[in-house]
Every structure is written in C-alpha cells, then in structure tokens.
Design a protein around this motif. Structure first.
Motif, PDB file in Angstrom:
ATOM      1  N   LYS A 180       2.559  -4.204   4.520  1.00 19.47           N
ATOM      2  CA  LYS A 180       2.048  -3.426   3.398  1.00 19.47           C
ATOM      3  C   LYS A 180       2.827  -2.118   3.216  1.00 19.47           C
ATOM      4  CE  LYS A 180      -1.178  -6.091   1.830  1.00 19.47           C
ATOM      5  NZ  LYS A 180      -1.093  -6.626   0.435  1.00 19.47           N
ATOM      6  N   ILE A 181       3.956  -2.029   3.923  1.00 18.99           N
ATOM      7  CA  ILE A 181       4.837  -0.865   3.801  1.00 18.99           C
ATOM      8  C   ILE A 181       6.195  -1.364   3.321  1.00 18.99           C
ATOM      9  CG2 ILE A 181       5.926   1.068   5.001  1.00 18.99           C
ATOM     10  CD1 ILE A 181       3.721   0.786   7.147  1.00 18.99           C
ATOM     11  N   LEU A 182       6.667  -0.824   2.215  1.00 16.73           N
ATOM     12  CA  LEU A 182       7.952  -1.253   1.659  1.00 16.73           C
ATOM     13  C   LEU A 182       8.878  -0.046   1.515  1.00 16.73           C
ATOM     14  CD1 LEU A 182       9.764  -3.452   0.378  1.00 16.73           C
ATOM     15  CD2 LEU A 182       8.720  -2.869  -1.827  1.00 16.73           C
ATOM     16  N   ALA A 197       7.867   5.803   7.043  1.00 16.08           N
ATOM     17  CA  ALA A 197       7.448   4.422   7.296  1.00 16.08           C
ATOM     18  C   ALA A 197       6.793   4.299   8.670  1.00 16.08           C
ATOM     19  CB  ALA A 197       8.656   3.493   7.202  1.00 16.08           C
ATOM     20  N   LEU A 198       7.380   4.953   9.659  1.00 11.59           N
ATOM     21  CA  LEU A 198       6.820   4.894  11.012  1.00 11.59           C
ATOM     22  C   LEU A 198       5.435   5.536  11.067  1.00 11.59           C
ATOM     23  CD1 LEU A 198       9.992   5.739  13.143  1.00 11.59           C
ATOM     24  CD2 LEU A 198       8.769   3.563  13.075  1.00 11.59           C
ATOM     25  N   HIS A 199       5.291   6.689  10.431  1.00 12.26           N
ATOM     26  CA  HIS A 199       3.995   7.365  10.474  1.00 12.26           C
ATOM     27  C   HIS A 199       2.942   6.618   9.658  1.00 12.26           C
ATOM     28  CE1 HIS A 199       6.223  10.692  12.297  1.00 12.26           C
ATOM     29  NE2 HIS A 199       5.051  11.143  12.691  1.00 12.26           N
ATOM     30  N   ALA A 200       3.372   5.933   8.618  1.00  8.36           N
ATOM     31  CA  ALA A 200       2.427   5.091   7.874  1.00  8.36           C
ATOM     32  C   ALA A 200       1.921   3.969   8.781  1.00  8.36           C
ATOM     33  CB  ALA A 200       3.104   4.510   6.635  1.00  8.36           C
ATOM     34  N   TYR A 201       2.839   3.404   9.550  1.00 15.87           N
ATOM     35  CA  TYR A 201       2.463   2.336  10.487  1.00 15.87           C
ATOM     36  C   TYR A 201       1.564   2.881  11.596  1.00 15.87           C
ATOM     37  CZ  TYR A 201       2.953  -1.294  14.043  1.00 15.87           C
ATOM     38  OH  TYR A 201       2.695  -2.246  14.994  1.00 15.87           O
ATOM     39  N   TYR A 202       1.911   4.070  12.117  1.00 13.29           N
ATOM     40  CA  TYR A 202       1.087   4.685  13.158  1.00 13.29           C
ATOM     41  C   TYR A 202      -0.340   4.938  12.664  1.00 13.29           C
ATOM     42  CZ  TYR A 202       5.540   5.884  15.499  1.00 13.29           C
ATOM     43  OH  TYR A 202       6.766   5.848  16.097  1.00 13.29           O
ATOM     44  N   SER A 203      -0.475   5.199  11.364  1.00 15.56           N
ATOM     45  CA  SER A 203      -1.795   5.525  10.812  1.00 15.56           C
ATOM     46  C   SER A 203      -2.678   4.295  10.627  1.00 15.56           C
ATOM     47  CB  SER A 203      -1.638   6.245   9.470  1.00 15.56           C
ATOM     48  OG  SER A 203      -1.182   5.352   8.467  1.00 15.56           O
ATOM     49  N   GLY A 204      -2.102   3.114  10.866  1.00 16.97           N
ATOM     50  CA  GLY A 204      -2.910   1.903  10.789  1.00 16.97           C
ATOM     51  C   GLY A 204      -2.574   0.965   9.649  1.00 16.97           C
ATOM     52  N   ASP A 231       0.823  -1.212   0.000  1.00 20.58           N
ATOM     53  CA  ASP A 231       0.000   0.000   0.000  1.00 20.58           C
ATOM     54  C   ASP A 231       0.858   1.263   0.000  1.00 20.58           C
ATOM     55  OD1 ASP A 231      -2.314  -1.511   0.065  1.00 20.58           O
ATOM     56  OD2 ASP A 231      -2.420  -1.516   2.258  1.00 20.58           O
ATOM     57  N   VAL A 232       2.044   1.164   0.616  1.00 21.24           N
ATOM     58  CA  VAL A 232       2.934   2.324   0.707  1.00 21.24           C
ATOM     59  C   VAL A 232       4.334   1.922   0.261  1.00 21.24           C
ATOM     60  CG1 VAL A 232       3.968   4.047   2.229  1.00 21.24           C
ATOM     61  CG2 VAL A 232       1.615   3.313   2.616  1.00 21.24           C
ATOM     62  N   LEU A 233       4.859   2.628  -0.734  1.00 16.64           N
ATOM     63  CA  LEU A 233       6.226   2.419  -1.204  1.00 16.64           C
ATOM     64  C   LEU A 233       7.038   3.660  -0.865  1.00 16.64           C
ATOM     65  CD1 LEU A 233       8.454   0.950  -2.816  1.00 16.64           C
ATOM     66  CD2 LEU A 233       7.525   2.045  -4.886  1.00 16.64           C
ATOM     67  N   ILE A 234       8.115   3.485  -0.115  1.00 13.59           N
ATOM     68  CA  ILE A 234       8.955   4.608   0.317  1.00 13.59           C
ATOM     69  C   ILE A 234      10.323   4.471  -0.342  1.00 13.59           C
ATOM     70  CG2 ILE A 234      10.053   5.719   2.297  1.00 13.59           C
ATOM     71  CD1 ILE A 234       7.705   4.547   3.988  1.00 13.59           C
ATOM     72  N   ILE A 235      10.718   5.505  -1.067  1.00 11.40           N
ATOM     73  CA  ILE A 235      12.011   5.506  -1.743  1.00 11.40           C
ATOM     74  C   ILE A 235      13.025   6.211  -0.852  1.00 11.40           C
ATOM     75  CG2 ILE A 235      13.256   6.055  -3.859  1.00 11.40           C
ATOM     76  CD1 ILE A 235      10.821   4.283  -4.331  1.00 11.40           C
TER      77      ILE A 235
END
Length: 228
Positions: free
Chosen positions: A117-119, A105-112, A91-95
C-alpha cells in the motif's frame, strides 16, 4: 584540455603563482564582496530570475530555467488520462526515490502501513537522486557543547533570516534522532578509535556538528536506507 577563452586567465594564474604563494591575499571588505557578487554571480543578475506565474509559489522570483520548467506544459495530455481507472490503488504515494523519499517510505512502513500500500515513483532508478551527490556531511547538534537552539540560530543566520522558522525548528530537532537512526541501520559515519563520532565544521556552523562518511556521505546513507 581547456577552452581557448580560458588561455588568458590560465597564463595570468601561472605567471603570478609564485608571488601569490608567499602569503595570503588581502581580505576583501563586505562592500567589495557585494560588488563582486553583483557583477559576476548569476544569482545576483536581474535577468537571471523572474516571477513564477503559476503554482503554490506564484509570485516568487526563481531562476529563469526553473520557471520555464515549472510553467511548461505537461508531456501527458490530461484529457487522455482516465482517473476512474487507476493503475494502482495505494494509501501512500511518494514522489521521488532519493534519501527523503526512501526515508518516507520506511517510516510509512514502520507506522504500520502494508508494503503493497506504499508506492514510490521516480523518474530514474531507486537512489539516483541528489542524495548520492552529497559529499560534505549531515549536521546534527548531538554533542555536549552544542544544542538544537544553537543549530537553529546558525541556520537562521546562514539563511539571512529568509528561512521558514517552523521548518528550521523541525530540521534541528529531528537531526540528532536521524543520525541515531542512520547509525542503527548501519551507516558508517567517521568515528574515533573509541567509537565517538567525528564531527567537523560546515558552512556557517558555530560548533562542529557535521557528521560525515569520508567524502561520500550521501552515497553511504543511500546505500544503507535503500537496502533497508
């Protein structure tokens, strides 16, 4: 130890050191500083920059080396990439795996969003980035004699009014919250005996708002958020 072409300059420095130590050098005028920059600073030489031919910043003047890198052909042949068969579906790709990428990445995880689903992709190891090279500190207007508005004016002025106002606004408004978040995670910023954070002046600051961890601020921030 030094290249041969430096010998003449070194001898001049050594010969004049005693005299120079007797007092401060005479300040240059704004015109004199500009002339020196125009003559010697690589960013001021016309041949050091050129227009970008492609991309979102097409038409912008950037260092020749940066333009060459951006305009270079990719190492991978697009024809050999089958987009119908992705290696990962997220769902989230971080370059990038530096401070910004790790915080994202941390804030994506904090958001649920679930961890799987975070790479995050990075060309080196996680944390091998510009963040760990930052020594001076990180600015945030979180003292009684300061404010995001004053910080905003310092940044806009320091950037010779070329900054993007909306990005500067986001920077100065978010900064105090980020410092607080860092502290909650365990970043060991320099503090007084009573626990108050020590802040110092940074380039272009009208208030002491630089928060630092000795001279390895970026490495300390990266140590903590990477472990998180």
């Amino acid at each position: 130890m030094y290249p041969k072409e430096f010998e003449k300059s070194i001898k001049k420095v050594e010969a004049t050191r005693e005299e120079r130590m007797k007092g401060l050098p005479e300040r240059m005028s704004a015109k004199e500083r500009e002339e020196i920059l125009q003559k010697w600073h690589p960013d001021y030489k016309p041949e050091a920059k050129r227009k970008l031919k492609i991309g979102a910043s097409k038409g912008s003047f950037v260092p020749v080396e940066v333009a060459d890198l951006i305009e270079a052909y990719p190492l991978e042949d697009p024809k050999e990439i089958d987009m119908s068969k992705p290696d990962y579906s997220v769902d989230v790709l971080i370059i990038g795996g530096g401070g910004a990428g790790t915080a994202a990445a941390l804030h994506a995880y904090y958001s649920g969003i679930k961890k799987d689903k975070i790479l995050m992709v990075t060309k080196l190891r996680h944390g091998d980035a510009n963040t760990i090279m930052a020594q001076g500190g990180i600015q945030a207007a979180d003292k009684e004699n300061d404010s995001p508005a004053i910080h905003y004016l310092d940044v806009i002025g320091g950037g010779h009014y070329a900054n993007k106002p909306d990005l500067v606004e986001r920077l100065v408004m978010d900064a105090p919250r980020i410092i607080k978040w860092h502290e909650e995670l365990g970043v060991m910023y320099d503090k007084k005996e009573d626990g108050e954070m020590i802040t110092i002046h940074g380039g272009g600051t009208s208030r002491k708002r630089m928060h630092s961890a000795k001279d390895y601020t970026g490495m300390e921030i990266m140590r903590v958020i990477r472990d998180e």
